[in-house]
Design a protein around this motif. Structure first.
Motif, PDB file in Angstrom:
ATOM      1  N   ILE A   6       0.917  -1.447  -0.043  1.00 15.01           N
ATOM      2  CA  ILE A   6       0.163   0.181   0.269  1.00 15.01           C
ATOM      3  C   ILE A   6       0.916   1.046  -0.197  1.00 15.01           C
ATOM      4  CG2 ILE A   6      -2.476  -1.189   1.055  1.00 15.01           C
ATOM      5  CD1 ILE A   6      -0.054   1.280   3.246  1.00 15.01           C
ATOM      6  N   THR A   7       0.792   2.651  -0.879  1.00 16.18           N
ATOM      7  CA  THR A   7       0.533   3.555  -0.151  1.00 16.18           C
ATOM      8  C   THR A   7       0.255   4.831   0.683  1.00 16.18           C
ATOM      9  OG1 THR A   7       1.685   3.395  -2.336  1.00 16.18           O
ATOM     10  CG2 THR A   7       1.468   5.306  -1.683  1.00 16.18           C
ATOM     11  N   LEU A   8       0.465   5.345   1.454  1.00 16.59           N
ATOM     12  CA  LEU A   8      -0.685   6.530   2.387  1.00 16.59           C
ATOM     13  C   LEU A   8      -0.857   6.915   1.466  1.00 16.59           C
ATOM     14  CD1 LEU A   8       1.179   6.395   5.711  1.00 16.59           C
ATOM     15  CD2 LEU A   8      -0.187   5.055   5.083  1.00 16.59           C
ATOM     16  N   THR A  26       3.781  -2.588   4.093  1.00 17.15           N
ATOM     17  CA  THR A  26       2.507  -4.080   3.467  1.00 17.15           C
ATOM     18  C   THR A  26       1.239  -3.951   4.628  1.00 17.15           C
ATOM     19  OG1 THR A  26       4.424  -5.012   2.727  1.00 17.15           O
ATOM     20  CG2 THR A  26       2.810  -6.801   3.173  1.00 17.15           C
ATOM     21  N   VAL A  27       0.644  -4.545   4.293  1.00 19.38           N
ATOM     22  CA  VAL A  27      -0.737  -4.743   5.391  1.00 19.38           C
ATOM     23  C   VAL A  27      -0.299  -6.151   6.146  1.00 19.38           C
ATOM     24  CG1 VAL A  27      -3.187  -5.625   5.520  1.00 19.38           C
ATOM     25  CG2 VAL A  27      -2.082  -3.396   3.880  1.00 19.38           C
ATOM     26  N   HIS A  35      -9.916  -1.155  10.067  1.00 16.52           N
ATOM     27  CA  HIS A  35      -8.110  -0.333  10.737  1.00 16.52           C
ATOM     28  C   HIS A  35      -7.643  -1.298  10.193  1.00 16.52           C
ATOM     29  CE1 HIS A  35      -9.522   3.205  12.999  1.00 16.52           C
ATOM     30  NE2 HIS A  35     -10.934   2.572  13.022  1.00 16.52           N
ATOM     31  N   LEU A  36      -6.354  -0.806   9.833  1.00 14.15           N
ATOM     32  CA  LEU A  36      -5.145  -1.612   9.475  1.00 14.15           C
ATOM     33  C   LEU A  36      -3.979  -1.461  10.522  1.00 14.15           C
ATOM     34  CD1 LEU A  36      -5.141  -0.696   5.557  1.00 14.15           C
ATOM     35  CD2 LEU A  36      -6.288  -2.801   6.487  1.00 14.15           C
ATOM     36  N   THR A  37      -3.000  -2.818  10.283  1.00 15.28           N
ATOM     37  CA  THR A  37      -2.333  -2.518  10.928  1.00 15.28           C
ATOM     38  C   THR A  37      -0.919  -2.977   9.978  1.00 15.28           C
ATOM     39  OG1 THR A  37      -2.175  -3.890  12.942  1.00 15.28           O
ATOM     40  CG2 THR A  37      -0.224  -4.143  12.701  1.00 15.28           C
ATOM     41  N   ASP A  51      -9.654   3.604   4.243  1.00 20.63           N
ATOM     42  CA  ASP A  51      -9.936   4.430   3.610  1.00 20.63           C
ATOM     43  C   ASP A  51      -8.262   5.659   3.191  1.00 20.63           C
ATOM     44  OD1 ASP A  51      -9.905   5.956   5.705  1.00 20.63           O
ATOM     45  OD2 ASP A  51     -11.359   7.487   4.999  1.00 20.63           O
ATOM     46  N   GLU A  52      -7.731   5.531   4.172  1.00 18.86           N
ATOM     47  CA  GLU A  52      -6.056   6.828   3.707  1.00 18.86           C
ATOM     48  C   GLU A  52      -4.813   5.690   3.092  1.00 18.86           C
ATOM     49  OE1 GLU A  52      -7.024   8.396   8.640  1.00 18.86           O
ATOM     50  OE2 GLU A  52      -6.047   6.905   8.445  1.00 18.86           O
ATOM     51  N   VAL A  53      -4.983   4.906   2.346  1.00 16.92           N
ATOM     52  CA  VAL A  53      -4.172   3.648   1.772  1.00 16.92           C
ATOM     53  C   VAL A  53      -4.885   3.683   0.734  1.00 16.92           C
ATOM     54  CG1 VAL A  53      -3.478   2.682   3.947  1.00 16.92           C
ATOM     55  CG2 VAL A  53      -5.321   1.339   2.304  1.00 16.92           C
TER      56      VAL A  53
END
Length: 58
Positions: A6-8, A26-27, A35-37, A51-53
């Motif tokens: 991913i890209t922020l 990487t997720v 929410h993701l780590t 929605d932020e990536v």
């Protein structure tokens, strides 16, 4: 989505760590509520929402 690159798309600040929009990682985990780590390429973790990536092409 686990393992996805991913890209922020926005600046994220979590647990005293700041990552800027455009940084990549990487997720590692997905959580309730979108929410993701994410393990960032600099070795630190951050915790954006989906929605932020932006997912990167594989």
């Amino acid at each position: 989505m686990r393992g996805t690159r991913i890209t922020l798309t926005t600046d994220i600040e979590a647990l005293g760590t700041r990552h800027r929009a455009g940084e990549q990682g990487t997720v590692e985990e997905m959580h309730a509520g979108g929410h993701l780590t994410v393990g960032m390429d600099d070795g630190r973790r951050t915790f954006p929402t989906r929605d932020e990536v932006r997912t990167d092409p594989s």
